[in-house]
Motif scaffolding. Structure first.
Motif, short mmCIF file in Angstrom:
data_model
loop_
_atom_site.label_atom_id
_atom_site.label_comp_id
_atom_site.label_asym_id
_atom_site.label_seq_id
_atom_site.Cartn_x
_atom_site.Cartn_y
_atom_site.Cartn_z
N MET B 114 2.96 3.33 5.92
CA MET B 114 3.18 2.41 4.79
C MET B 114 4.01 1.21 5.21
O MET B 114 3.78 0.10 4.75
CB MET B 114 3.86 3.17 3.63
N LEU B 116 3.95 -0.31 8.08
CA LEU B 116 3.05 -1.26 8.74
C LEU B 116 2.05 -1.86 7.77
O LEU B 116 1.65 -3.02 7.92
CB LEU B 116 2.31 -0.58 9.90
N THR B 117 1.64 -1.08 6.77
CA THR B 117 0.73 -1.62 5.75
C THR B 117 1.36 -2.81 5.05
O THR B 117 0.74 -3.86 4.88
CB THR B 117 0.38 -0.52 4.74
N PHE B 120 1.61 -5.77 7.43
CA PHE B 120 0.34 -6.47 7.62
C PHE B 120 -0.02 -7.31 6.40
O PHE B 120 -0.54 -8.41 6.53
CB PHE B 120 -0.79 -5.47 7.92
N ARG B 136 -2.78 -14.27 -1.78
CA ARG B 136 -3.18 -13.26 -2.76
C ARG B 136 -3.81 -12.05 -2.08
O ARG B 136 -3.50 -10.90 -2.40
CB ARG B 136 -4.19 -13.89 -3.71
N TYR B 137 -4.67 -12.28 -1.10
CA TYR B 137 -5.35 -11.18 -0.42
C TYR B 137 -4.36 -10.32 0.35
O TYR B 137 -4.52 -9.10 0.45
CB TYR B 137 -6.42 -11.70 0.54
N LEU B 140 -2.84 -8.12 -2.21
CA LEU B 140 -3.82 -7.16 -2.71
C LEU B 140 -4.10 -6.07 -1.69
O LEU B 140 -4.38 -4.92 -2.06
CB LEU B 140 -5.13 -7.88 -3.07
N LEU B 144 -3.79 -2.28 -2.68
CA LEU B 144 -4.94 -1.41 -2.49
C LEU B 144 -4.55 -0.17 -1.69
O LEU B 144 -4.88 0.96 -2.06
CB LEU B 144 -6.03 -2.18 -1.76
N GLN B 145 -3.84 -0.38 -0.58
CA GLN B 145 -3.44 0.75 0.26
C GLN B 145 -2.46 1.66 -0.47
O GLN B 145 -2.51 2.88 -0.31
CB GLN B 145 -2.82 0.25 1.58
N LEU B 148 -4.59 3.74 -2.70
CA LEU B 148 -5.34 4.73 -1.92
C LEU B 148 -4.45 5.86 -1.44
O LEU B 148 -4.89 7.01 -1.35
CB LEU B 148 -6.00 4.06 -0.71
N SER B 149 -3.19 5.52 -1.10
CA SER B 149 -2.31 6.56 -0.57
C SER B 149 -2.12 7.69 -1.57
O SER B 149 -2.07 8.86 -1.18
CB SER B 149 -0.95 5.96 -0.18
N TRP B 212 -5.52 0.04 -12.48
CA TRP B 212 -6.23 -1.22 -12.26
C TRP B 212 -7.08 -1.57 -13.49
O TRP B 212 -7.42 -2.73 -13.71
CB TRP B 212 -7.11 -1.13 -11.01
N TRP B 245 7.53 3.44 0.37
CA TRP B 245 6.60 3.23 -0.74
C TRP B 245 7.16 2.24 -1.76
O TRP B 245 6.41 1.47 -2.35
CB TRP B 245 6.25 4.56 -1.41
N TYR B 260 -9.53 -10.17 -13.03
CA TYR B 260 -10.63 -10.17 -12.05
C TYR B 260 -11.96 -10.46 -12.71
O TYR B 260 -12.17 -10.21 -13.86
CB TYR B 260 -10.68 -8.81 -11.34
#
Lengths: 172, 260
Positions: B114, B116-117, B120, B136-137, B140, B144-145, B148-149, B212, B245, B260
């Motif tokens: 997490m 490193l997530t 990045f 923004r990306y 996101l 998103l990660q 998913l976690s 979401w 987290w 969206y």
């Protein structure tokens, strides 16, 4: 935007699901921190256990006993700072890694375990811990690694012990 | 929520998480020298296939200058909340990967992933701060990660009969090698409690992506998340997960609140 999001979601889900197979390469294993895996406590996997016995006189060994990490009571400040506990966690991981490494070995020889780095870490760690606990009483020691396996379907299952390795008798 | 605030808070929370990790690693550096289980002289066999120049560089770093590596990361952590510099974030990514490499790939597992997530995600956002889409990306990706976690962890549990029956939780608490407090070990003799606790966790994790669709529930889910991570710390001693987290939550709140 929603389509892109869904695409990334699906790709990430796929990668995470297939991750164990992707990371079979030794090089990728060294860099696996770059590939997040969110499969925590995934299943009732076999739980690795280490047992040891010592000899105080070099002649006879005492009974086998389960190796337990000596951890004091958890304090509130351990939430912010607990380096030894986190280092001990790495040894727990290496015990599991050792069992995975054994399972991946193509052939078996009498001293196969000596070629494994995970075995080296585990055996050195155990020697260090036992020396701290028994000090001058410790002349020889021996350990064995195995797993406790559970039935996935039995509500009150007792675990079954399966031994993977019994180490040589080491002189301190 | 303004994007700048989201990035700023992510950097602050990440810096806190990394700072705590850095303090621990400074102490740990004293316990991984020669004749210890993590001695580099023994571990380097694992990179015997590397080119010689790389092996020499790793020897130089890990034998003599590991503490310098930790100190360099510490300095970068202090700068992180003050600057959205891509160089600082890149430096943190590199130092984190090198520290994990020292421990054969990961040091703490989940918290490393997490950390490193989030790094990045911040890196993507820093590539061109004048490009709102890129910023923004990056956020996101973190959101998103984070989703998913929890979701993947829930799915892999709910597919397992032992988790559905409560047996898995009982087995982990009773037999695992983690230092579980005695009080909590006694709870395993209450099968109904184990069953309910297992299903609460599974339902919460599996329904996590629904925030979401209904963003008004995000704070409720995150409150449960914080309690969950604190519970894991109390039960198993995994302290780093809490802060790793936490650093992803500003991006998650931002992500679910977008149109969206």
């Amino acid at each position: 935007m929603l389509k892109i999001f869904l695409a990334v979601l699906i790709i990430s889900f796929f990668i995470s699901a297939k991750l164990p197979r992707i990371l079979n390469s030794p090089l990728l294993k060294q860099f696996r921190v770059l590939f997040p895996s969110w499969r925590f406590f995934e299943s009732l996997t076999p739980i690795p256990k280490v047992y040891y016995r010592i000899s105080r006189d070099g002649v006879s060994f005492l009974n086998w006993q389960e190796f337990q990490f000596n951890e004091g009571p958890r304090q509130w400040y351990h939430l912010f700072y607990n380096p030894m506990a986190n280092l001990r966690l790495t040894y727990r991981v290496q015990i599991e890694q050792f069992l995975n490494d054994v399972a991946e070995l193509d052939c078996y020889s009498e001293n196969f375990h000596k070629s494994l780095i995970s075995y080296q870490i585990v055996s050195t760690f155990l020697k260090q811990e036992l020396q701290l606990r028994y000090r001058q009483d410790l002349k020889f020691y021996q350990f064995k690694i195995g797993v406790l396996e559970f039935s996935e379907h039995a509500l009150s299952a007792r675990p079954h012990w399966t031994e993977s390795l019994v180490s040589p008798e080491y002189e301190v | 929520m303004y994007v700048e605030n989201v990035i700023h808070w992510t950097q602050i929370l990440l810096a806190v998480s990394l700072l705590l990790q850095s303090f621990e690693m400074w102490a740990i550096a004293n316990w991984i020298g020669d004749s210890t289980p993590w001695a580099w002289s023994g571990l380097k066999k694992g990179v015997s296939y590397f080119p010689n120049f790389l092996k020499t560089a790793l020897d130089f770093l890990y034998l003599d200058y590991f503490k310098v590596l930790v100190l360099a990361q510490f300095v970068l952590i202090l700068i992180l909340p003050l600057s959205q510099s891509g160089l600082v974030i890149t430096g943190l990514i590199i130092t984190t990967v090198l520290i994990c490499f020292r421990f054969r790939g990961v040091f703490n597992g989940g918290s490393d992933y997490m950390t490193l997530t989030v790094l990045f995600g911040l890196f993507f956002s820093s590539l061109n701060q004048n490009d709102p889409l890129l910023v923004r990306y990056g956020l996101l990706y973190i959101a998103l990660q984070c989703t998913l976690s929890y979701f993947i962890a829930g799915i892999v549990k709910v597919r397992t009969p032992a988790w559905r029956s409560g047996l898995a939780l009982r087995a982990f608490i009773k037999h695992s090698n983690y230092p579980v407090p005695t009080t909590i070990r006694q709870w395993v003799e209450r099968p109904i409690l184990m069953f309910v606790a297992s299903w609460v966790v599974m339902l919460w994790e599996c329904t996590f992506p629904l925030i979401w669709l209904w963003p008004k529930f995000v704070f409720g889910y995150l409150a449960v998340a914080i309690l969950f991570h604190l519970g894991v710390f109390i039960s198993f001693g995994l302290n780093r997960f809490v802060f790793a987290w936490l650093a992803s939550y500003p991006a998650l709140i931002y992500g679910v609140s977008q149109n969206y």
